[in-house]
Scaffold this active site. Structure first.
Site, PDB file in Angstrom:
ATOM      1  N   CYS A  65       0.844  -1.064  -0.059  1.00 41.19           N
ATOM      2  CA  CYS A  65       0.128  -0.123  -0.067  1.00 41.19           C
ATOM      3  C   CYS A  65       0.820   1.291   0.038  1.00 41.19           C
ATOM      4  CB  CYS A  65      -0.677   0.071   1.266  1.00 41.19           C
ATOM      5  SG  CYS A  65      -2.449   1.099   1.097  1.00 41.19           S
TER       6      CYS A  65
ATOM      7  N   CYS B 283      -3.903   6.005   0.370  1.00 39.85           N
ATOM      8  CA  CYS B 283      -3.563   4.963  -0.057  1.00 39.85           C
ATOM      9  C   CYS B 283      -3.215   4.869  -1.498  1.00 39.85           C
ATOM     10  CB  CYS B 283      -4.393   3.939   0.233  1.00 39.85           C
ATOM     11  SG  CYS B 283      -4.767   3.769   1.962  1.00 39.85           S
TER      12      CYS B 283
ATOM     13  N   LYS C 147     -12.272  -5.168   2.454  1.00 41.31           N
ATOM     14  CA  LYS C 147     -11.553  -4.147   3.475  1.00 41.31           C
ATOM     15  C   LYS C 147     -12.534  -2.962   3.683  1.00 41.31           C
ATOM     16  CE  LYS C 147      -7.544  -1.513   4.561  1.00 41.31           C
ATOM     17  NZ  LYS C 147      -6.037  -1.264   4.459  1.00 41.31           N
TER      18      LYS C 147
ATOM     19  N   ARG D  42      -2.998   3.049  12.793  1.00 37.57           N
ATOM     20  CA  ARG D  42      -2.163   4.170  11.958  1.00 37.57           C
ATOM     21  C   ARG D  42      -1.417   4.953  12.669  1.00 37.57           C
ATOM     22  NH1 ARG D  42      -8.116   5.771   9.086  1.00 37.57           N
ATOM     23  NH2 ARG D  42      -8.238   3.716   7.977  1.00 37.57           N
TER      24      ARG D  42
ATOM     25  N   ARG E  14     -11.025   7.397   4.568  1.00 43.92           N
ATOM     26  CA  ARG E  14     -10.710   6.680   3.323  1.00 43.92           C
ATOM     27  C   ARG E  14     -12.080   5.905   2.943  1.00 43.92           C
ATOM     28  NH1 ARG E  14      -5.523   6.333   4.391  1.00 43.92           N
ATOM     29  NH2 ARG E  14      -4.494   5.377   6.192  1.00 43.92           N
TER      30      ARG E  14
ATOM     31  N   GLU F 237     -16.523  -8.022  -4.139  1.00 48.56           N
ATOM     32  CA  GLU F 237     -15.239  -7.722  -4.263  1.00 48.56           C
ATOM     33  C   GLU F 237     -14.238  -8.746  -4.261  1.00 48.56           C
ATOM     34  OE1 GLU F 237     -13.341  -5.051  -4.468  1.00 48.56           O
ATOM     35  OE2 GLU F 237     -14.441  -3.222  -3.808  1.00 48.56           O
TER      36      GLU F 237
ATOM     37  N   LYS G 139     -11.353  -7.858   6.223  1.00 51.41           N
ATOM     38  CA  LYS G 139     -10.713  -7.102   7.219  1.00 51.41           C
ATOM     39  C   LYS G 139     -11.619  -5.922   7.502  1.00 51.41           C
ATOM     40  CE  LYS G 139      -7.076  -4.185   7.607  1.00 51.41           C
ATOM     41  NZ  LYS G 139      -5.975  -3.266   6.985  1.00 51.41           N
TER      42      LYS G 139
ATOM     43  N   SER H 276      -5.753  -4.091  14.406  1.00 49.61           N
ATOM     44  CA  SER H 276      -5.152  -3.538  15.508  1.00 49.61           C
ATOM     45  C   SER H 276      -6.308  -2.950  16.660  1.00 49.61           C
ATOM     46  CB  SER H 276      -4.394  -2.107  15.279  1.00 49.61           C
ATOM     47  OG  SER H 276      -5.231  -1.337  14.627  1.00 49.61           O
TER      48      SER H 276
ATOM     49  N   TYR I  95      -2.076  -9.953  15.729  1.00 50.49           N
ATOM     50  CA  TYR I  95      -1.198  -9.515  16.546  1.00 50.49           C
ATOM     51  C   TYR I  95      -0.766 -10.420  17.872  1.00 50.49           C
ATOM     52  CZ  TYR I  95      -1.765  -5.388  13.626  1.00 50.49           C
ATOM     53  OH  TYR I  95      -1.846  -4.588  12.503  1.00 50.49           O
TER      54      TYR I  95
HETATM   55  C1  PBG Z   1      -2.669  -0.160   4.917  1.00 51.85           C
HETATM   56  C2  PBG Z   1      -3.229  -0.868   6.206  1.00 51.85           C
HETATM   57  C3  PBG Z   1      -4.071  -0.731   7.182  1.00 51.85           C
HETATM   58  C4  PBG Z   1      -4.219  -1.715   7.861  1.00 51.85           C
HETATM   59  C5  PBG Z   1      -3.395  -2.758   7.272  1.00 51.85           C
HETATM   60  N1  PBG Z   1      -2.974  -2.238   6.072  1.00 51.85           N
HETATM   61  C6  PBG Z   1      -4.459   0.631   7.538  1.00 51.85           C
HETATM   62  C7  PBG Z   1      -5.810   1.307   6.862  1.00 51.85           C
HETATM   63  O1  PBG Z   1      -6.186   0.868   5.721  1.00 51.85           O
HETATM   64  O2  PBG Z   1      -6.016   2.472   7.540  1.00 51.85           O
HETATM   65  C8  PBG Z   1      -4.861  -1.838   9.135  1.00 51.85           C
HETATM   66  C9  PBG Z   1      -4.194  -2.837  10.143  1.00 51.85           C
HETATM   67  C10 PBG Z   1      -4.570  -2.848  11.370  1.00 51.85           C
HETATM   68  O3  PBG Z   1      -5.642  -1.934  11.989  1.00 51.85           O
HETATM   69  O4  PBG Z   1      -4.351  -3.771  12.368  1.00 51.85           O
HETATM   70  N2  PBG Z   1      -3.670   0.507   3.778  1.00 51.85           N
END
Ligand code: PBG
Length: 324
Positions: free
Chosen positions: A119, A129, A195, A205, A217, A233, A248, A274, A313
């Site tokens: 990305c 992105c 996503k 972030r 986004r 998708e 995700k 996260s 994680y």
């Molecule tokens: C990059 C990306 C993101 C995450 C994984 N790849 C952030 C986003 O899209 O804002 C999030 C991963 C997480 O929250 O653990 N585009």
């Protein structure tokens, strides 16, 4: 019917419960994300993700060794570049942080899979992105070429899989064509297909320094209310040549994982993101949850929903608990 049917019969002992357990969770299903950065040797804790560190390349090599030793087959790399610019050129720099870390980890641990998140948001000065048009909208088609360069650079550095997380339309096809043109036809694409524009990316972030400077986004990531669109998708990415489909986040989207699993014949990955991790850690630190039990229950639930692969994680801790 009761009294002939008694569901509790098979719940009576651990052995009986194990005999009829429907869902398996082992370290072999897990992927551990790692954050690699330039600068001082060693590791520094990430405030928003307790237990997860920013790693120098040598620390990432060491951490990758610990991950492999616990029976986890793969790491997912995120990079914090030394500098950012409008286009995100650090993403396709052959000497960029992710490329250097990939080479170092593969040299030290050839049997561990290295997946590169693909990305531009960690590399762009504006934090989006893709490339911005004058009106501030991310330019889909202009971004594809930059993503394709990044994929080639990551694969040439030794990435076992590339994982586009940008949500541009047509990117899987663009990546597949570019990889094939460069003699990288054997590199699989794990596509972040469904996503969602999620609040649960907040801690990431902060960890990756990738929050958009302006706006959000929602013009490219999906609306959390939509499940059928997630299946579309996934089907589009499959048609463009994706080898693995990802959903995700995971926990608020278990229905999407199941629908995608049923609709495609591809392996499905789910990303326990996260914010999902940080919630459990905060609740456990406050004495409100038994961390081990809560984590294993959540990861089992993601597997039960249909995920073949779980990116989390918690991977290192979970692997230790599962084999203890
Ligand atoms: C990059 C990306 C993101 C995450 C994984 N790849 C952030 C986003 O899209 O804002 C999030 C991963 C997480 O929250 O653990 N585009």
């Amino acid at each position: 019917m009761f009294p002939a049917t008694r569901m509790r019969r098979l719940r009576r002992t651990g052995l009986l419960r194990g005999l009829v357990r429907e869902t398996e969770l082992t370290p072999a299903h897990l992927v551990q994300p790692l954050f690699v950065r330039h600068g001082a040797e060693g590791r520094e804790p990430i405030a928003s993700l307790p237990g997860i560190d920013h790693l120098s390349i040598s620390a990432a090599v060491q951490e990758a060794g610990e991950v492999a030793a616990r029976g986890i087959p793969a790491v997912l790399l995120f990079g914090l570049p030394a500098a950012k610019d409008e286009l995100g050129s650090g993403a396709w720099d052959d000497e960029g942080i992710v490329q250097l870390a990939t080479r170092a980890i593969k040299a030290a641990h050839p049997d561990l899979l290295v997946i590169c998140d693909l990305c531009l948001c960690e590399y762009t000065s504006h934090g989006h992105c893709g490339v911005l048009r004058d009106d501030g909208v991310v330019d889909n088609d202009a971004t594809l070429e930059l993503l394709a360069r990044t994929a080639v650079s990551q694969a040439e550095a030794g990435a076992d899989l590339v994982a586009p997380s940008d949500m541009m339309d047509g990117r899987v096809g663009a990546l597949r064509a570019a990889l094939d043109d460069h003699g990288l036809a054997e590199t699989p694409i794990m596509a972040y297909s469904a996503k969602y524009a999620s609040a649960f990316y907040g801690p990431f972030r902060e960890a990756a320094g990738s929050a958009p400077r302006q706006g959000d986004r929602r013009g490219y990531q999906m609306d959390p209310a939509n499940a059928l669109e997630g299946v579309r998708e996934a089907e589009l990415d499959a048609a463009e040549g994706a080898d693995v489909i990802m959903v995700k986040p995971a926990l608020a989207y278990l229905d999407v994982i199941r629908r995608v699993k049923d609709a495609t014949n591809l392996p499905v990955a789910a990303y326990n993101v996260s914010g999902e991790y940080a919630m459990v850690k905060a609740a456990a630190a406050a004495g409100l949850l038994d961390e081990r039990a809560a984590v294993l229950e959540a990861l089992t639930g993601i597997r039960r929903a249909g995920a073949d692969i779980v990116i989390t994680y918690h991977a290192k801790d979970a692997a230790e608990w599962l084999t203890a």
